[in-house]
Design an enzyme around this catalytic site. Structure first.
Site, PDB file in Angstrom:
ATOM      1  N   ASP A  51       0.812  -1.223   0.000  1.00 45.99           N
ATOM      2  CA  ASP A  51       0.000   0.000   0.000  1.00 45.99           C
ATOM      3  C   ASP A  51       0.843   1.270   0.000  1.00 45.99           C
ATOM      4  OD1 ASP A  51      -2.251  -1.734   0.280  1.00 45.99           O
ATOM      5  OD2 ASP A  51      -1.806  -1.849   2.418  1.00 45.99           O
ATOM      6  N   LYS A  54       2.315   2.449  -5.087  1.00 46.90           N
ATOM      7  CA  LYS A  54       3.098   2.091  -6.272  1.00 46.90           C
ATOM      8  C   LYS A  54       2.283   2.316  -7.549  1.00 46.90           C
ATOM      9  CE  LYS A  54       3.416  -2.047  -4.550  1.00 46.90           C
ATOM     10  NZ  LYS A  54       2.908  -1.839  -3.195  1.00 46.90           N
ATOM     11  N   GLY A  78      -4.098  -4.268  -4.343  1.00 45.69           N
ATOM     12  CA  GLY A  78      -5.082  -3.241  -4.676  1.00 45.69           C
ATOM     13  C   GLY A  78      -4.339  -1.976  -5.042  1.00 45.69           C
ATOM     14  N   HIS A  79      -4.364  -1.628  -6.308  1.00 45.00           N
ATOM     15  CA  HIS A  79      -3.639  -0.431  -6.745  1.00 45.00           C
ATOM     16  C   HIS A  79      -4.650   0.652  -7.101  1.00 45.00           C
ATOM     17  CE1 HIS A  79       0.069  -3.025  -7.940  1.00 45.00           C
ATOM     18  NE2 HIS A  79      -0.101  -2.883  -6.650  1.00 45.00           N
ATOM     19  N   GLN A 267       2.146  -5.664  -3.371  1.00 46.15           N
ATOM     20  CA  GLN A 267       2.484  -5.778  -1.938  1.00 46.15           C
ATOM     21  C   GLN A 267       3.802  -5.037  -1.651  1.00 46.15           C
ATOM     22  OE1 GLN A 267       1.593  -9.161  -3.433  1.00 46.15           O
ATOM     23  NE2 GLN A 267      -0.460  -8.433  -3.052  1.00 46.15           N
TER      24      GLN A 267
HETATM   25  P1  IMP Z   1      -2.533 -12.845   1.443  1.00 46.24           P
HETATM   26  O1  IMP Z   1      -1.592 -12.233   0.460  1.00 46.24           O
HETATM   27  O2  IMP Z   1      -3.987 -12.585   1.114  1.00 46.24           O
HETATM   28  O3  IMP Z   1      -2.255 -14.283   1.685  1.00 46.24           O
HETATM   29  O4  IMP Z   1      -2.300 -12.105   2.843  1.00 46.24           O
HETATM   30  C1  IMP Z   1      -1.097 -12.268   3.588  1.00 46.24           C
HETATM   31  C2  IMP Z   1      -0.721 -10.965   4.276  1.00 46.24           C
HETATM   32  O5  IMP Z   1      -0.337 -10.012   3.296  1.00 46.24           O
HETATM   33  C3  IMP Z   1      -1.863 -10.320   5.068  1.00 46.24           C
HETATM   34  O6  IMP Z   1      -1.322  -9.668   6.201  1.00 46.24           O
HETATM   35  C4  IMP Z   1      -2.402  -9.299   4.105  1.00 46.24           C
HETATM   36  O7  IMP Z   1      -3.057  -8.238   4.771  1.00 46.24           O
HETATM   37  C5  IMP Z   1      -1.132  -8.830   3.425  1.00 46.24           C
HETATM   38  N1  IMP Z   1      -1.352  -8.323   2.078  1.00 46.24           N
HETATM   39  C6  IMP Z   1      -1.606  -9.018   0.974  1.00 46.24           C
HETATM   40  N2  IMP Z   1      -1.724  -8.200  -0.086  1.00 46.24           N
HETATM   41  C7  IMP Z   1      -1.532  -6.962   0.357  1.00 46.24           C
HETATM   42  C8  IMP Z   1      -1.493  -5.683  -0.283  1.00 46.24           C
HETATM   43  O8  IMP Z   1      -1.651  -5.512  -1.499  1.00 46.24           O
HETATM   44  N3  IMP Z   1      -1.262  -4.619   0.542  1.00 46.24           N
HETATM   45  C9  IMP Z   1      -1.035  -4.775   1.869  1.00 46.24           C
HETATM   46  N4  IMP Z   1      -1.042  -5.936   2.502  1.00 46.24           N
HETATM   47  C10 IMP Z   1      -1.295  -7.027   1.751  1.00 46.24           C
END
Ligand code: IMP
Length: 479
Positions: A51, A54, A78-79, A267
């Protein structure tokens, strides 16, 4: 037997030579790649827990590139991209999609939920953006199937060593697990094979048995009924077939043709499966080290890495976060920065800038310049803090610990820096920043050890300032 062919060094017009070996063992020099070619790969990597905005940078820089490439993650990302009065929230689709002249690629390291992706494609089409014209999806990319989401929901609700990972419930971990496990994996290419229904039906039956034994809710089990999944996959194939292809071949050719390529990270590096705050991470290599494997591009084509971080820190989901502020200051950052997840809407945990963590991820990702985002959010504080080291079990620690339990015990050692306490939203050049704001930026540069090339003071494209140090990135903002 090929034997041990002699390599014939030679030079033709300054071009580097690769040696192909023919069956007789004779080495044949064949010019392929110019030594003088402009190495063209630039990466945009998040250096915190995701977040970092980017998407805004990728959208802004995209017109200068021929290709924009997503290489890891999936619909967990989520962009948010703001273009004029329009706000776009993208999950799978590369942020370069808003520029019709840019070719966008979703490469083997990404995991795709075709239903979500089609919703995204349809949503963009309603706003005049037609992905089928300038987006290609790798046939090697893996599919997030309905059973992955059911598994994610079940496993996510189970605490890991006392704390849940807090995943996005998008099926990301289970899909990557099946990719590595291979037996139950389904890839994009499987959608367009004549064996599709057989393959998907067989895996669906096995998954149904496993999830029944795990005690999955009835509604989830019903959605895994093999014929239902086969019908779903048939629809995906009908809609996506024209976009599926060999992105690896196209991107390698683009590199050799000296095209300019922007690799878009999802991420942040602290969520990297190998190098992040394990096990509170995502399931892909979200730091700079993931670009090559995910996109199918060797390191020689990457020459610039823009490391993106907020001027403070945020995190969603579980896991240690040394500089977290669980007080009114944290709440203030959350409100001023509108720190709520793009994908899940969850409030983000907020805290001060952690220079130990960012120094680690910047080195790990090979960052050449920093982009410091959300400077406008810090404009309302008398005093700011930056974490310069940790105290771990009574000792000062300046490196980032490998174990989540150690990180949890780390107490931040802060340096207090005067706030500038005046808005910077209207700044359009470095000269428009108050001195105290520039002192904050300078201190971050010193602590991380990398110059800041980009400063962001708001969501709009115009609210992006390129410093003198951005010259090295060979990037220029849109006029
Ligand atoms: P997963 O990727 O859904 O398996 O989540 C694993 C961890 O990564 C969790 O703490 C999510 O909140 C975090 N996470 C996954 N994608 C994002 C992102 O795009 N932004 C921020 N945190 C993320």
């Amino acid at each position: 037997m090929i034997g041990n062919p002699a390599r014939v060094p030679c030079q033709i017009d300054d071009r580097c030579l690769v040696f192909s070996v023919c069956a007789t063992g004779l080495s044949v020099a064949k010019p392929l790649i110019s030594l003088e070619c402009m190495v063209s790969g630039t990466c945009v990597i998040g250096l915190q827990w995701g977040d970092e905005a980017k998407g805004k940078l990728v959208d802004l820089l995209a017109p200068q590139f021929d290709l924009v490439v997503r290489y890891q993650g999936g619909a967990n990302a989520g962009h948010t991209v703001v273009a004029g009065d329009e706000t776009y929230k993208l999950h799978h689709i590369p942020s370069g999609i808003l520029h019709p002249e840019v070719q966008n690629f979703i490469t083997p390291g990404v995991v795709i939920n075709p239903t979500t992706m089609l919703d995204e494609i349809d949503g963009l089409a309603k706003r005049g953006i037609h992905c089928e014209q300038n987006m290609r999806i790798s046939e090697r990319a893996h599919l997030v199937m309905p059973w992955h989401i059911a598994e994610d929901k079940m496993i996510n609700s189970t605490a890991v060593r006392g704390e849940s990972i807090g995943t996005t419930n998008r099926g990301i971990g289970p899909c990557y697990r099946d990719k590595v496990g291979r037996t139950h994996a389904i890839r994009m290419a499987d959608l367009v094979q004549s064996s599709r229904d057989d393959r998907i039906g067989t895996v669906a039956e096995q998954k149904l048995q496993i999830l029944t034994k795990m005690g999955a809710p009835q509604e989830d089990l019903e959605s895994l009924e093999p014929q239902k999944v086969i019908n779903l996959a048939t629809n995906w194939a009908d809609r996506l077939e024209g976009m599926i292809g060999d992105t690896t071949e196209t991107i390698l050719t683009a590199c050799e043709d000296e095209k300019r390529i922007l690799f878009e990270g999802a991420q942040g590096a602290l969520l990297d499966i190998d190098h992040g705050t394990f096990p509170f991470v995502t399931s892909s290599n979200s730091s700079g080290v993931g670009v090559c494997a995910g996109a199918g591009v060797p390191p020689r084509w990457i020459n610039q890495v823009l490391g993106v971080c907020k001027a403070y820190s945020t995190r969603v989901g579980g896991g240690p976060f040394p500089t977290e502020l669980e007080d009114a200051t944290g709440e203030r950052i959350r409100t001023l920065g509108n720190e709520f997840g793009t994908t899940t809407g969850r409030p983000r945990r907020c805290g001060w800038f952690d220079a130990v963590a960012v120094r680690y991820t910047a080195r790990l990702s090979g960052v050449t310049r920093l982009a410091l985002m959300m400077m406008d959010v810090l404009a309302h504080f008398e005093e700011l803090k930056v974490c310069v080291a940790y105290e771990l079990d009574g000792e000062r620690l300046e490196t980032f610990p490998a174990h989540a339990e150690q990180l949890r015990r780390c107490k931040p050692i802060y340096e207090t820096i005067q706030g500038w306490n005046q808005p910077v939203d209207d700044a359009r050049g470095v000269e428009d920043f108050p001195e105290k704001a520039l002192a904050y930026v300078k201190r971050i540069e010193e602590l991380v050890g990398i110059p800041v090339g980009v400063l962001s003071v708001g969501p709009d494209r115009a609210q992006t300032i390129f410093t003198d140090a951005s010259d090295a990135l060979d990037l220029k903002p849109l006029s």
